[in-house]
Design an enzyme around this catalytic site. Sequence first.
Site, PDB file in Angstrom:
ATOM      1  N   ASP A   1     -43.297-102.530 -63.357  1.00  0.00           N
ATOM      2  CA  ASP A   1     -43.546-101.415 -62.520  1.00  0.00           C
ATOM      3  C   ASP A   1     -42.662-100.620 -62.567  1.00  0.00           C
ATOM      4  O   ASP A   1     -41.289-100.765 -61.944  1.00  0.00           O
ATOM      5  CB  ASP A   1     -43.790-102.006 -60.785  1.00  0.00           C
TER       6      ASP A   1
ATOM      7  N   ASN B   1     -45.222 -94.015 -70.925  1.00  0.00           N
ATOM      8  CA  ASN B   1     -46.639 -93.870 -70.837  1.00  0.00           C
ATOM      9  C   ASN B   1     -47.191 -93.961 -69.423  1.00  0.00           C
ATOM     10  O   ASN B   1     -47.994 -92.843 -69.219  1.00  0.00           O
ATOM     11  CB  ASN B   1     -47.446 -94.525 -71.766  1.00  0.00           C
TER      12      ASN B   1
ATOM     13  N   SER C   1     -46.231 -86.812 -72.215  1.00  0.00           N
ATOM     14  CA  SER C   1     -46.183 -85.857 -71.242  1.00  0.00           C
ATOM     15  C   SER C   1     -47.578 -85.196 -71.146  1.00  0.00           C
ATOM     16  O   SER C   1     -48.547 -85.875 -71.594  1.00  0.00           O
ATOM     17  CB  SER C   1     -45.346 -84.707 -71.513  1.00  0.00           C
TER      18      SER C   1
ATOM     19  N   TYR D   1     -49.293 -83.224 -59.987  1.00  0.00           N
ATOM     20  CA  TYR D   1     -49.312 -83.791 -61.454  1.00  0.00           C
ATOM     21  C   TYR D   1     -48.714 -82.588 -62.389  1.00  0.00           C
ATOM     22  O   TYR D   1     -47.609 -83.398 -63.186  1.00  0.00           O
ATOM     23  CB  TYR D   1     -50.528 -84.300 -61.793  1.00  0.00           C
TER      24      TYR D   1
ATOM     25  N   LYS E   1     -44.872 -83.233 -64.851  1.00  0.00           N
ATOM     26  CA  LYS E   1     -44.908 -83.181 -66.438  1.00  0.00           C
ATOM     27  C   LYS E   1     -44.105 -82.251 -66.944  1.00  0.00           C
ATOM     28  O   LYS E   1     -43.120 -82.209 -67.854  1.00  0.00           O
ATOM     29  CB  LYS E   1     -46.351 -83.013 -67.151  1.00  0.00           C
TER      30      LYS E   1
HETATM   31  N1  LIG Z   1     -55.986 -88.881 -70.206  1.00  0.00           N
HETATM   32  C1  LIG Z   1     -55.400 -87.670 -70.410  1.00  0.00           C
HETATM   33  O1  LIG Z   1     -56.477 -86.637 -70.680  1.00  0.00           O
HETATM   34  C2  LIG Z   1     -54.263 -87.103 -70.520  1.00  0.00           C
HETATM   35  C3  LIG Z   1     -53.777 -86.020 -70.670  1.00  0.00           C
HETATM   36  C4  LIG Z   1     -52.465 -85.586 -70.672  1.00  0.00           C
HETATM   37  C5  LIG Z   1     -51.616 -86.482 -70.355  1.00  0.00           C
HETATM   38  N2  LIG Z   1     -51.895 -87.808 -70.185  1.00  0.00           N
HETATM   39  C6  LIG Z   1     -50.895 -88.738 -69.787  1.00  0.00           C
HETATM   40  O2  LIG Z   1     -51.181 -89.978 -70.771  1.00  0.00           O
HETATM   41  C7  LIG Z   1     -50.489 -91.179 -70.024  1.00  0.00           C
HETATM   42  C8  LIG Z   1     -51.552 -92.268 -69.995  1.00  0.00           C
HETATM   43  O3  LIG Z   1     -52.710 -92.001 -69.153  1.00  0.00           O
HETATM   44  P1  LIG Z   1     -53.877 -92.296 -69.329  1.00  0.00           P
HETATM   45  O4  LIG Z   1     -54.913 -91.219 -69.603  1.00  0.00           O
HETATM   46  O5  LIG Z   1     -54.127 -93.435 -70.358  1.00  0.00           O
HETATM   47  O6  LIG Z   1     -54.347 -92.845 -67.877  1.00  0.00           O
HETATM   48  P2  LIG Z   1     -54.519 -94.375 -67.298  1.00  0.00           P
HETATM   49  O7  LIG Z   1     -55.807 -95.034 -68.168  1.00  0.00           O
HETATM   50  O8  LIG Z   1     -54.893 -94.227 -65.758  1.00  0.00           O
HETATM   51  O9  LIG Z   1     -53.217 -95.312 -67.454  1.00  0.00           O
HETATM   52  C9  LIG Z   1     -52.269 -95.173 -67.062  1.00  0.00           C
HETATM   53  C10 LIG Z   1     -51.363 -96.460 -66.967  1.00  0.00           C
HETATM   54  O10 LIG Z   1     -50.216 -96.275 -66.248  1.00  0.00           O
HETATM   55  C11 LIG Z   1     -50.106 -97.337 -65.368  1.00  0.00           C
HETATM   56  N3  LIG Z   1     -49.437 -97.189 -64.252  1.00  0.00           N
HETATM   57  C12 LIG Z   1     -49.392 -96.199 -63.184  1.00  0.00           C
HETATM   58  N4  LIG Z   1     -48.388 -96.382 -62.443  1.00  0.00           N
HETATM   59  C13 LIG Z   1     -47.643 -97.289 -62.666  1.00  0.00           C
HETATM   60  C14 LIG Z   1     -46.341 -97.942 -62.388  1.00  0.00           C
HETATM   61  N5  LIG Z   1     -45.913 -97.588 -61.189  1.00  0.00           N
HETATM   62  N6  LIG Z   1     -45.590 -98.886 -63.036  1.00  0.00           N
HETATM   63  C15 LIG Z   1     -46.459 -99.317 -64.307  1.00  0.00           C
HETATM   64  N7  LIG Z   1     -47.450 -98.802 -64.728  1.00  0.00           N
HETATM   65  C16 LIG Z   1     -47.845 -97.778 -63.886  1.00  0.00           C
HETATM   66  C17 LIG Z   1     -51.581 -97.840 -65.020  1.00  0.00           C
HETATM   67  O11 LIG Z   1     -51.675 -99.142 -64.550  1.00  0.00           O
HETATM   68  P3  LIG Z   1     -52.403 -99.570 -63.592  1.00  0.00           P
HETATM   69  O12 LIG Z   1     -53.799-100.018 -64.354  1.00  0.00           O
HETATM   70  O13 LIG Z   1     -51.937-100.688 -62.909  1.00  0.00           O
HETATM   71  O14 LIG Z   1     -53.006 -98.719 -62.745  1.00  0.00           O
HETATM   72  C18 LIG Z   1     -52.171 -97.571 -66.474  1.00  0.00           C
HETATM   73  O15 LIG Z   1     -51.893 -98.669 -67.405  1.00  0.00           O
HETATM   74  C19 LIG Z   1     -50.062 -90.851 -68.812  1.00  0.00           C
HETATM   75  O16 LIG Z   1     -48.717 -90.400 -68.816  1.00  0.00           O
HETATM   76  C20 LIG Z   1     -50.749 -89.426 -68.424  1.00  0.00           C
HETATM   77  O17 LIG Z   1     -49.940 -88.571 -67.528  1.00  0.00           O
HETATM   78  C21 LIG Z   1     -53.245 -88.275 -70.149  1.00  0.00           C
END
Ligand SMILES: NC(=O)c1ccc[n+]([C@@H]2O[C@H](COP(=O)([O-])OP(=O)(O)OC[C@H]3O[C@@H](n4cnc5c(N)ncnc54)[C@H](OP(=O)(O)O)[C@@H]3O)[C@@H](O)[C@H]2O)c1
Length: 256
Positions: free
Chosen positions: A66, A93, A156, A180, A184
């Site tokens: 965490d 990530n 990011s 948010y 970033k």
């Molecule tokens: N999706 C997009 O379009 C997009 C665009 C730009 C950037 N991003 C970035 O990509 C990265 C991955 O996001 P995603 O899109 O894959 O979203 P996601 O499916 O919601 O995944 C987020 C991950 O972070 C974990 N997490 C959250 N808080 C945490 C904590 N305190 N300790 C450890 N793990 C934690 C979540 O765990 P739980 O399952 O326990 O909640 C999940 O495994 C993030 O940095 C996000 O900002 C995404």
Amino acid sequence: MKNQTDSSTINQPIALITGANKGLGKQIAIELRGHGYIVLLGSRNFDSGKTAAAEIGEGAHPIQLDVTDAQSIQAAATRIHAEFGRLDLLVNNAAIGQSGRYASTPEILEASKASVASLEEIRILFETNVLGVLAVTQAMLPLIRLSASGRILNVSSAAGSLTLNSDPAFPYRSFFGATYPATKTALNAITLALAIELEDTGIKVRAASPSFTATAINNFQGTDTIEVGAKALVLAALDTEGPTGSFTGPDGPLPW
Ligand SMILES: NC(=O)c1ccc[n+]([C@@H]2O[C@H](COP(=O)([O-])OP(=O)(O)OC[C@H]3O[C@@H](n4cnc5c(N)ncnc54)[C@H](OP(=O)(O)O)[C@@H]3O)[C@@H](O)[C@H]2O)c1
């Protein structure tokens, strides 16, 4: 996992990915494993990390992590040191898009406006998306220093780019807010600070943005699949030769 303290005896590169139980983090783990990495899947809920690691198979290991919990971070660093001896790649990530108090995307965007944003909401987001990254990085850095090709990749977002958001023609400009997106921006600042500090060590520190991907963080409203969205991240994660201090996205370099 076997006991392992001599890092020189593991030939495969070793990567830790935070938030790797689902979404882009899990996809990065799958693809790094495909490139021969031993992948350590950080997840705050150990069981969900265990499930994801089991799906990937041999060479994938769940690790409770965490990013907002100092004890959890320290325990993970201690375990990696004891069992793997070093870390070649850290992918920061894990992130959250909101604290959980908002039901819909329009509500999140409204609540992100700097004139009204809840300070408590901002604190919660910065705790995970910025301080969490720094805490994990500081704890893992001694292990990364033991690698011959140490790298840190911070996941990011183009949404955090000050340059893009300063341009009136940038289509997502109205989404730039104090919650948010600002986390970033701060993450980018920390990425660059660390890249500058570590320049002489050979450790490469980078930021990369995925494309707009359908994951839980955006209520699956992203337009790209996880496989497509993860491409820019995997490319940056695998890059052992390119420069440090870069910020890249699906179409190449991004402005800070
Ligand atoms: N999706 C997009 O379009 C997009 C665009 C730009 C950037 N991003 C970035 O990509 C990265 C991955 O996001 P995603 O899109 O894959 O979203 P996601 O499916 O919601 O995944 C987020 C991950 O972070 C974990 N997490 C959250 N808080 C945490 C904590 N305190 N300790 C450890 N793990 C934690 C979540 O765990 P739980 O399952 O326990 O909640 C999940 O495994 C993030 O940095 C996000 O900002 C995404």
